[in-house]
Design an enzyme around this catalytic site. Structure first.
Site, PDB file in Angstrom:
ATOM      1  CE1 TYR A 192      49.560  10.473  22.430  1.00 35.93           C
ATOM      2  CE2 TYR A 192      48.445  10.908  24.496  1.00 35.93           C
ATOM      3  CZ  TYR A 192      49.611  10.775  23.779  1.00 35.93           C
ATOM      4  OH  TYR A 192      50.827  10.935  24.415  1.00 35.93           O
ATOM      5  N   PRO A 204      56.533   4.052  31.543  1.00 38.45           N
ATOM      6  CG  PRO A 204      55.312   4.292  33.512  1.00 38.45           C
ATOM      7  CD  PRO A 204      55.318   4.703  32.072  1.00 38.45           C
TER       8      PRO A 204
END
Length: 327
Positions: A56, A204
């Site tokens: 990242y 999610p």
């Protein structure tokens, strides 16, 4: 903040974690100050499970966490990952799960995080050229050396999970899981429950799709990788937003936000599931946290299933993004 145990023999962590990826890459611009304030607010609010990876921002996300955690005197459970190798700014990647690489990657992550031990260390994607037994064996060595507390793998098949777990107990398996992405329900979740392994669900909110706020204009912001995802393009996005609008009707009736509905649904699938929604804004962090108090009755869950029968269209990643993903 409610707690959940990460696996049968793992630690107790906050029922919702914080995905930190977007603070350094993939979701448009961000500032250090916004990211810092969001991380510290999460910790102050009881969210002690922080998720990052060495890829990242090409290490910048780990450095960010390391710097911010220097200001925090309380507990923080940090998960990071290794295995994806990219050139700075490029999306294409290679996967490396070889033993000699793992030890180098762990030392580099520890240095960037400014920590003596990695709480949870994941193999980020599966390396088809390296037996999983070799990879997990090297990770187990890191546990013996006191450099890693718990180990996990991400986006792995049932067969790989079983083989990995036989070498050294896995504490967690991480995969994408949401109202829009449910491939783990048939075989992976039952296997994890049989073996006593915890499940960590990333994306999610399906990269913002389930918030009801995602449109073509938002996806045009500089540095937002979502514009290339099949699920979020053209007719697919138009169809998927229609499905989301039906979910929003339920959220409106319950006087909650679409994001809270989506997170609460993931939480409702089992006490062994921990979602890690990502955000770089305090506003959305606090909204997400409140999802732990949302409950559904049987009729609401049935209504959600009926809506989802229309199906979400489009793959979740490009071909490059699916490298090392096992389904």
């Amino acid at each position: 903040m409610k707690k959940r145990r990460l696996g049968k023999n793992g630690p107790q962590v906050s029922a919702i974690g914080l995905g930190c990826m977007g603070m350094s890459e993939f979701y448009g611009k961000s500032t250090y100050e916004d990211s810092r304030n969001t991380i510290l607010t999460a910790l102050e609010s009881g969210v002690d499970f922080l998720d990052t990876a060495d890829m990242y921002g090409n290490g910048e996300n780990e450095k960010l966490l390391g710097k911010v955690l220097k200001e925090w005197s309380g507990e923080a459970f940090v998960a990071t990952k290794f295995g994806i190798i990219r050139k700075p700014g490029a999306y294409e990647r290679k996967i490396n799960g070889k033993a000699e690489y793992i030890k180098q990657a762990a030392e580099a992550s520890l240095k960037r995080l400014e920590r003596e031990v990695i709480d949870l260390y994941y193999l980020h994607r599966m390396d088809n050229d390296t037996p999983i037994e070799e990879t997990i064996g090297a990770m187990a060595d890191l546990v013996k050396e006191g450099k890693v507390r718990y180990i996990g793998i991400s986006e792995a098949s049932v067969d790989t999970i079983r083989r990995a777990h036989s070498v050294h107990p896995l504490t967690a398996v991480q995969s994408e899981y949401s109202l829009a992405t449910r491939h783990i329900e048939k075989e992976i979740l039952p296997t994890l429950r049989e073996l006593g392994i915890g499940f960590v669900g990333y994306s999610p909110l399906s990269r913002g799709l389930l918030t009801g706020k995602l449109n073509q204009d938002l996806l045009k912001q500089e540095g937002d990788f979502r514009r290339m995802l099949p699920r979020l393009q053209g007719e697919n996005l138009e169809h998927n937003n229609k499905v989301v609008r039906k979910l929003i009707n339920i959220a409106t009736r319950k006087e909650i936000t679409p994001a809270q509905l989506s997170l609460a649904w993931v939480l409702s699938r089992g006490e062994d599931i921990i979602p890690i929604p990502g955000t770089k804004r305090i506003k959305y962090l606090m909204e997400n946290i409140k999802a732990v108090d949302v409950e559904f009755d049987a009729k609401e869950l049935e209504e959600i299933e009926t809506i989802l029968a229309d199906g979400i269209k489009g793959e979740r990643y490009t071909k490059s993004g699916m490298l090392g993903v096992e389904e």
